[in-house]
Design a protein around this motif. Sequence first.
Motif, PDB file in Angstrom:
ATOM      1  N   LEU A   1      39.852  22.037  29.161  1.00 25.87           N
ATOM      2  CA  LEU A   1      40.345  23.523  28.135  1.00 25.87           C
ATOM      3  C   LEU A   1      39.145  24.337  28.724  1.00 25.87           C
ATOM      4  N   GLN A   2      37.954  23.627  27.956  1.00 23.35           N
ATOM      5  CA  GLN A   2      37.090  24.645  26.958  1.00 23.35           C
ATOM      6  C   GLN A   2      36.535  24.923  28.612  1.00 23.35           C
TER       7      GLN A   2
ATOM      8  N   ASP B   1      34.723  28.626  33.529  1.00 26.60           N
ATOM      9  CA  ASP B   1      35.202  28.831  33.735  1.00 26.60           C
ATOM     10  C   ASP B   1      35.554  30.160  34.934  1.00 26.60           C
ATOM     11  N   ALA B   2      36.772  30.690  33.305  1.00 26.03           N
ATOM     12  CA  ALA B   2      37.385  31.835  34.047  1.00 26.03           C
ATOM     13  C   ALA B   2      36.706  32.708  33.769  1.00 26.03           C
ATOM     14  N   LEU B   3      36.053  32.866  32.417  1.00 26.46           N
ATOM     15  CA  LEU B   3      35.314  33.573  32.072  1.00 26.46           C
ATOM     16  C   LEU B   3      34.239  34.366  32.857  1.00 26.46           C
ATOM     17  N   ASP B   4      33.622  33.249  34.052  1.00 26.38           N
ATOM     18  CA  ASP B   4      32.617  33.052  35.034  1.00 26.38           C
ATOM     19  C   ASP B   4      33.536  34.302  36.362  1.00 26.38           C
ATOM     20  N   GLN B   5      34.458  33.752  36.304  1.00 24.39           N
ATOM     21  CA  GLN B   5      35.749  34.585  37.562  1.00 24.39           C
ATOM     22  C   GLN B   5      35.917  36.404  37.562  1.00 24.39           C
ATOM     23  N   GLY B   6      35.549  37.021  36.217  1.00 23.72           N
ATOM     24  CA  GLY B   6      36.202  37.875  35.787  1.00 23.72           C
ATOM     25  C   GLY B   6      37.492  37.690  35.479  1.00 23.72           C
ATOM     26  N   VAL B   7      38.507  36.669  35.226  1.00 22.15           N
ATOM     27  CA  VAL B   7      39.762  37.049  34.763  1.00 22.15           C
ATOM     28  C   VAL B   7      40.077  37.688  33.134  1.00 22.15           C
TER      29      VAL B   7
END
Length: 267
Positions: free
Chosen positions: A177-178, A183-189
């Motif tokens: 999960l972490q 990854d979501a932060l990197d993808q700009g979510v």
Amino acid sequence: MTDPELDGGRTVSVAAELLGVTVRTLHHWDEIGLASPSVRTTAGYRRYTDMDLQRLHRIVAYREIGLGLDAIRGVLDDATTEIGATLREQRSQLAERIHDLQQLDERLERMAEAHERGILLSDEEQSATFGPGWDPRGSEQARVVWGDSPQWAQFAERSASRTRKQWRSLSEAMSTLQRDLGDALDQGVAPGSPEANVLVERHRKLFSNFFPLTRQMQVCLGRMYESDPGFAAHYDGVRAGLASWFRQIVDEAARAHGIDPDTATWQ
């Protein structure tokens, strides 16, 4: 027979004292026909004879080893009863009870240790399960802070029955999960987006393996992850800025459920 002095009759109170039982018990045995006084005095009082006392002593003896009153009646009144077989059956039942009590004692011991230690793994097992960066003293420190809370009690109750394999599976799920959060932060979510809300719900459900985590409590955790140096360092070690971003996505998910993050409390 009416003279109690000739037949060795005893009053119910005297008989009860001789047997180590209560008068009420003797009255009950009389009422159900298990053991009744055999004689009556001229004044109308009922007395126990020596033969009655012998039967009563046998009842007490069999009751002390765990036989029920119906089983005792069968042993004393049925000439065909195999007393040895009955006693062996009782001994078998006792062995089962002892086994059950031993298991209960072991569970109670684990529960007590879990309340005191948190995670019932040795330091070496914790390092092997949670990774080299894990500090085995963490659960002890958590107990100092939250040991009086209902959540610590819930954590301990679940920890008491959790195996090393289950801890490893839970640890791997948290690590996954972490990484997905990073990854979501990197993808700009964006906070408040469906993708971010899915991650928030994953965290809440996964964390609820420790104790039930409400959305308001999750908001409080998000604040702590951002403000506490230790937690912030851990999450920012996964991705730079992850601690603050995680707090933001939790806050936005809470708002979507009618919760004001600014006033959320641990409840």
